[in-house]
Design a protein around this motif. Structure first.
Motif, PDB file in Angstrom:
ATOM      1  N   TRP A 195       0.805  -1.230   0.000  1.00  0.00           N
ATOM      2  CA  TRP A 195       0.000   0.000   0.000  1.00  0.00           C
ATOM      3  C   TRP A 195       0.832   1.271   0.000  1.00  0.00           C
ATOM      4  O   TRP A 195       0.370   2.301  -0.482  1.00  0.00           O
ATOM      5  N   ASN A 196       2.016   1.234   0.584  1.00  0.00           N
ATOM      6  CA  ASN A 196       2.737   2.489   0.831  1.00  0.00           C
ATOM      7  C   ASN A 196       4.067   2.561   0.081  1.00  0.00           C
ATOM      8  O   ASN A 196       5.064   3.059   0.615  1.00  0.00           O
ATOM      9  N   HIS A 197       4.073   2.068  -1.143  1.00  0.00           N
ATOM     10  CA  HIS A 197       5.296   1.983  -1.940  1.00  0.00           C
ATOM     11  C   HIS A 197       6.032   3.328  -2.004  1.00  0.00           C
ATOM     12  O   HIS A 197       7.233   3.415  -1.719  1.00  0.00           O
ATOM     13  N   GLN A 198       5.274   4.370  -2.372  1.00  0.00           N
ATOM     14  CA  GLN A 198       5.916   5.685  -2.571  1.00  0.00           C
ATOM     15  C   GLN A 198       6.533   6.238  -1.296  1.00  0.00           C
ATOM     16  O   GLN A 198       7.637   6.767  -1.309  1.00  0.00           O
ATOM     17  N   GLN A 199       5.779   6.098  -0.186  1.00  0.00           N
ATOM     18  CA  GLN A 199       6.293   6.604   1.088  1.00  0.00           C
ATOM     19  C   GLN A 199       7.554   5.839   1.508  1.00  0.00           C
ATOM     20  O   GLN A 199       8.505   6.416   2.019  1.00  0.00           O
ATOM     21  N   ILE A 200       7.542   4.512   1.286  1.00  0.00           N
ATOM     22  CA  ILE A 200       8.696   3.683   1.675  1.00  0.00           C
ATOM     23  C   ILE A 200       9.916   4.076   0.834  1.00  0.00           C
ATOM     24  O   ILE A 200      11.046   4.129   1.328  1.00  0.00           O
ATOM     25  N   ALA A 201       9.665   4.365  -0.427  1.00  0.00           N
ATOM     26  CA  ALA A 201      10.772   4.783  -1.299  1.00  0.00           C
ATOM     27  C   ALA A 201      11.317   6.146  -0.869  1.00  0.00           C
ATOM     28  O   ALA A 201      12.506   6.414  -1.002  1.00  0.00           O
ATOM     29  N   GLY A 202      10.441   6.976  -0.296  1.00  0.00           N
ATOM     30  CA  GLY A 202      10.814   8.374  -0.059  1.00  0.00           C
ATOM     31  C   GLY A 202      11.306   8.712   1.327  1.00  0.00           C
ATOM     32  O   GLY A 202      11.736   9.847   1.558  1.00  0.00           O
ATOM     33  N   SER A 203      11.244   7.778   2.280  1.00  0.00           N
ATOM     34  CA  SER A 203      11.682   8.109   3.647  1.00  0.00           C
ATOM     35  C   SER A 203      12.761   7.133   4.099  1.00  0.00           C
ATOM     36  O   SER A 203      12.754   5.964   3.709  1.00  0.00           O
ATOM     37  N   LYS A 204      13.665   7.632   4.953  1.00  0.00           N
ATOM     38  CA  LYS A 204      14.701   6.741   5.502  1.00  0.00           C
ATOM     39  C   LYS A 204      14.298   6.184   6.869  1.00  0.00           C
ATOM     40  O   LYS A 204      15.112   5.559   7.537  1.00  0.00           O
ATOM     41  N   MET A 205      13.067   6.471   7.303  1.00  0.00           N
ATOM     42  CA  MET A 205      12.619   5.940   8.600  1.00  0.00           C
ATOM     43  C   MET A 205      11.355   5.128   8.358  1.00  0.00           C
ATOM     44  O   MET A 205      10.265   5.686   8.193  1.00  0.00           O
ATOM     45  N   ILE A 206      11.531   3.823   8.305  1.00  0.00           N
ATOM     46  CA  ILE A 206      10.410   2.949   7.936  1.00  0.00           C
ATOM     47  C   ILE A 206      10.019   2.071   9.114  1.00  0.00           C
ATOM     48  O   ILE A 206      10.815   1.284   9.630  1.00  0.00           O
ATOM     49  N   ALA A 207       8.766   2.243   9.536  1.00  0.00           N
ATOM     50  CA  ALA A 207       8.199   1.436  10.621  1.00  0.00           C
ATOM     51  C   ALA A 207       7.496   0.251   9.974  1.00  0.00           C
ATOM     52  O   ALA A 207       6.423   0.406   9.377  1.00  0.00           O
ATOM     53  N   VAL A 208       8.110  -0.912  10.062  1.00  0.00           N
ATOM     54  CA  VAL A 208       7.506  -2.112   9.459  1.00  0.00           C
ATOM     55  C   VAL A 208       6.315  -2.522  10.338  1.00  0.00           C
ATOM     56  O   VAL A 208       6.436  -2.554  11.567  1.00  0.00           O
ATOM     57  N   PRO A 209       5.148  -2.794   9.727  1.00  0.00           N
ATOM     58  CA  PRO A 209       3.941  -3.066  10.528  1.00  0.00           C
ATOM     59  C   PRO A 209       4.046  -4.299  11.418  1.00  0.00           C
ATOM     60  O   PRO A 209       4.860  -5.194  11.176  1.00  0.00           O
ATOM     61  N   GLY A 210       3.165  -4.363  12.407  1.00  0.00           N
ATOM     62  CA  GLY A 210       3.055  -5.548  13.257  1.00  0.00           C
ATOM     63  C   GLY A 210       2.435  -6.711  12.481  1.00  0.00           C
ATOM     64  O   GLY A 210       1.881  -6.533  11.386  1.00  0.00           O
ATOM     65  N   CYS A 211       2.543  -7.896  13.058  1.00  0.00           N
ATOM     66  CA  CYS A 211       2.088  -9.098  12.344  1.00  0.00           C
ATOM     67  C   CYS A 211       0.567  -9.134  12.213  1.00  0.00           C
ATOM     68  O   CYS A 211       0.034  -9.302  11.106  1.00  0.00           O
ATOM     69  N   TYR A 212      -0.150  -8.939  13.318  1.00  0.00           N
ATOM     70  CA  TYR A 212      -1.624  -8.946  13.217  1.00  0.00           C
ATOM     71  C   TYR A 212      -2.128  -7.813  12.321  1.00  0.00           C
ATOM     72  O   TYR A 212      -3.036  -8.021  11.513  1.00  0.00           O
ATOM     73  N   PRO A 213      -1.574  -6.593  12.456  1.00  0.00           N
ATOM     74  CA  PRO A 213      -2.023  -5.528  11.553  1.00  0.00           C
ATOM     75  C   PRO A 213      -1.763  -5.846  10.079  1.00  0.00           C
ATOM     76  O   PRO A 213      -2.583  -5.503   9.220  1.00  0.00           O
ATOM     77  N   THR A 214      -0.649  -6.508   9.768  1.00  0.00           N
ATOM     78  CA  THR A 214      -0.389  -6.846   8.361  1.00  0.00           C
ATOM     79  C   THR A 214      -1.485  -7.762   7.828  1.00  0.00           C
ATOM     80  O   THR A 214      -2.046  -7.528   6.742  1.00  0.00           O
ATOM     81  N   ALA A 215      -1.810  -8.814   8.596  1.00  0.00           N
ATOM     82  CA  ALA A 215      -2.858  -9.747   8.152  1.00  0.00           C
ATOM     83  C   ALA A 215      -4.201  -9.021   8.037  1.00  0.00           C
ATOM     84  O   ALA A 215      -4.926  -9.174   7.048  1.00  0.00           O
ATOM     85  N   SER A 216      -4.526  -8.209   9.027  1.00  0.00           N
ATOM     86  CA  SER A 216      -5.848  -7.563   9.078  1.00  0.00           C
ATOM     87  C   SER A 216      -5.985  -6.472   8.024  1.00  0.00           C
ATOM     88  O   SER A 216      -7.006  -6.384   7.330  1.00  0.00           O
ATOM     89  N   LEU A 217      -4.962  -5.631   7.899  1.00  0.00           N
ATOM     90  CA  LEU A 217      -5.061  -4.512   6.948  1.00  0.00           C
ATOM     91  C   LEU A 217      -5.050  -5.003   5.509  1.00  0.00           C
ATOM     92  O   LEU A 217      -5.720  -4.424   4.644  1.00  0.00           O
ATOM     93  N   THR A 218      -4.304  -6.075   5.242  1.00  0.00           N
ATOM     94  CA  THR A 218      -4.292  -6.599   3.866  1.00  0.00           C
ATOM     95  C   THR A 218      -5.704  -7.045   3.479  1.00  0.00           C
ATOM     96  O   THR A 218      -6.148  -6.813   2.348  1.00  0.00           O
ATOM     97  N   ALA A 219      -6.440  -7.630   4.424  1.00  0.00           N
ATOM     98  CA  ALA A 219      -7.814  -8.070   4.130  1.00  0.00           C
ATOM     99  C   ALA A 219      -8.792  -6.900   4.061  1.00  0.00           C
ATOM    100  O   ALA A 219      -9.713  -6.894   3.235  1.00  0.00           O
TER     101      ALA A 219
END
Ligand SMILES: NC(=O)C1=CN([C@@H]2O[C@H](COP(=O)(O)OP(=O)(O)OC[C@H]3O[C@@H](n4cnc5c(N)ncnc54)[C@H](OP(=O)(O)O)[C@@H]3O)[C@@H](O)[C@H]2O)C=CC1
Ligand SMILES: CC(=O)N[C@@H](CCC(=O)OP(=O)(O)O)C(=O)O
Length: 326
Positions: free
Chosen positions: A139-163
Motif C-alpha cells: 500500500w505504501n510503496h511511494q512513502q517507503i521509497a521516499g523516507s529513511k525511517m520505515i516502521a515495518v507493521p506488526g504481524c496482526y495488523p499486516t494480516a488484518s489490513l491486507t484483508a
C-alpha cells in the motif's frame, strides 16, 4: 549492492531477516548484533540456529565502536529489537543518515500521544517520528521509497489490513470484528512462562486492550474490535474478520475491490475458499479468502500470513528493496 546491519539478529525476526538478506544477491550483511551484555555475543548465528549453516557470521555486541562501524559501512540498518530499544537506536542511526527498517512498534503511530498508553513510554524522538512512514509494502510503496525511517507493521495488523483496506469504500460505522490466532514465535525467543510448552493452549489475550487494535484502526481509518489468540503452533497467523458492509454492496463490488492485488505477487485472494496457516508458513505470502451474504451484507474474510515472514522479516525485506529501488 546495499550493505545492511542487523541488530537483534539472534531473535526470531532478526535471524529470519538475516537468512533472507543473506540469500539476496542485491544485498550484503555489514554485521549481526546483539546487546552489549548478551549471553550470545561472540557466538555464530548457526550455533543458535543450526538450520542456517550457510551463514558464516557471528553475533557482535552493539558497542559504541560497533555503532560507529555501522555508520561508516552500512547503507541501512534493520532493528529487530524491543520497542523501547528501537526507539533510541532508530533515532541514532536515522540522524547519522542511514535508512532504518524498524520491526518494532516504536514508530508506527504518527500521534505521539499514543505511545504512553499502548507502549508504556513517552516518545522522546518527535523529530524522527515526524519522518516515519508505515511500511505496509503493498500500500505504501511511494512513502517507503521516499523516507529513511520505515516502521515495518506488526504481524496482526499486516494480516488484518491486507484483508480490510481494499474494502474501505464499503465500510460503515459497524466495526469490523477481527479474531486472530498467532503461533508462539509471535511472542519472541526470550523465555516467558505463558509461552512455555506446557502452558500454551488456545486462548484469547489482550482482550479489548491489545496495542495492535489502535495500529489497525489508525492505518485503516476505521475503529475495529480486535481479539488476538495464542495457538499451540510455532509460526503463522490466521485472522478471521466479520464485517457488515454498506447496504447495496454486491459480491461483484467486493471482487472488484480485491483486484487491487492483481499486480501484487505476494497477495492471493480467493472467493468462497479459505486459507490455512500451513499454506503460508515459511513463505512471504498473504492469502485472503472471503465469502459474502448479500442479504445481510455480512462479509467473512480470513487472512493468513507467517508472522515471522510477511508479519515481520519478509515485509522488512520488501521495504528494503522498495526503498533502495532494488
Ligand atoms: N515475533 C514476531 O512474530 C514479530 C515481532 N515483531 C517485533 O520485532 C521485534 C523483535 O521481535 P522478536 O524477534 O520476536 O524478538 P526476540 O526477543 O526474539 O529478539 C530480540 C533480539 O533483540 C536483541 N536485543 C535485546 N536488547 C538489545 C539491545 N539493547 N541492543 C541490541 N540488541 C538487543 C536480543 O538479543 P540479546 O537479548 O541477547 O541482546 C535478540 O537478538 C520486537 O519489537 C517485536 O515486537 C514484529 C512483528 C512480528
Ligand atoms: C503471540 C504474540 O505474543 N504476539 C505478539 C505480537 C507480535 C508482533 O507483531 O509484534 P509487534 O510487537 O512488533 O507489534 C503480541 O501479541 O504482543
Amino acid at each position: 549492492m546495499k550493505n545492511i546491519a542487523i541488530i537483534g539478529a539472534s531473535g526470531y525476526t532478526g535471524a529470519q531477516i538475516t537468512a533472507l538478506i543473506d540469500n539476496d544477491t542485491s544485498l550484503s550483511i555489514q554485521g549481526l548484533y546483539v546487546s552489549e551484555n548478551s549471553l550470545d555475543k561472540g557466538k555464530a548465528l548457526a550455533e543458535l540456529y543450526p538450520a542456517y549453516q550457510q551463514i558464516k557470521l557471528s553475533l557482535s555486541p552493539l558497542t559504541a565502536d560497533a555503532k560507529q562501524s555501522i555508520v561508516e559501512e552500512a547503507d541501512g540498518v534493520v532493528l529487530a529489537t524491543d520497542h523501547a530499544v528501537s526507539l533510541e537506536l532508530a533515532a541514532y542511526f536515522y540522524k547519522q543518515g542511514l535508512a532504518v527498517f524498524d520491526l518494532s512498534g516504536a514508530y508506527r503511530f504518527a500521534d505521539i500521544e499514543q505511545y504512553p498508553k499502548w507502549y508504556g513510554f513517552e516518545h522522546t524522538q518527535q523529530d524522527v517520528l515526524a519522518e516515519a512512514v508505515y511500511g505496509l509494502a503493498e500500500w505504501n510503496h511511494q512513502q517507503i521509497a521516499g523516507s529513511k525511517m520505515i516502521a515495518v507493521p506488526g504481524c496482526y495488523p499486516t494480516a488484518s489490513l491486507t484483508a480490510l483496506k481494499p474494502l474501505t469504500p464499503y465500510l460503515t460505522d459497524a466495526y469490523p470484528v477481527i479474531n486472530a490466532v498467532s503461533g508462539v514465535t509471535g511472542a519472541g525467543r526470550k523465555a516467558q512462562l505463558h509461552t512455555s510448552f506446557c502452558e500454551v493452549s488456545l486462548t484469547p489475550y489482550g482482550v479489548l486492550g491489545h496495542r495492535h487494535q489502535p495500529e489497525i484502526a489508525t492505518h485503516l481509518g476505521q475503529e475495529v474490535i480486535f481479539t488476538p489468540h495464542l495457538g499451540n503452533f510455532k509460526r503463522g497467523i490466521l485472522a478471521t474478520i466479520t464485517v457488515q458492509l454498506a447496504k447495496g454492496t454486491t459480491e461483484a463490488d467486493i471482487a472488484k475491490a480485491y483486484q487491487v492485488y492483481n499486480d501484487s505477487p505476494l497477495v492471493s485472494v480467493l472467493q468462497n475458499q479459505f486459507p490455512k496457516v500451513d499454506d503460508v508458513v515459511n513463505t512471504p505470502n498473504c492469502i485472503v479468502g472471503w465469502k459474502y451474504d448479500s442479504q445481510s451484507n455480512y462479509l467473512v474474510v480470513a487472512s493468513a500470513i507467517d508472522n515471522l515472514m510477511k508479519g515481520a522479516a519478509s515485509q522488512g525485506l520488501q521495504c528494503i528493496k522498495i526503498h533502495f529501488g532494488l
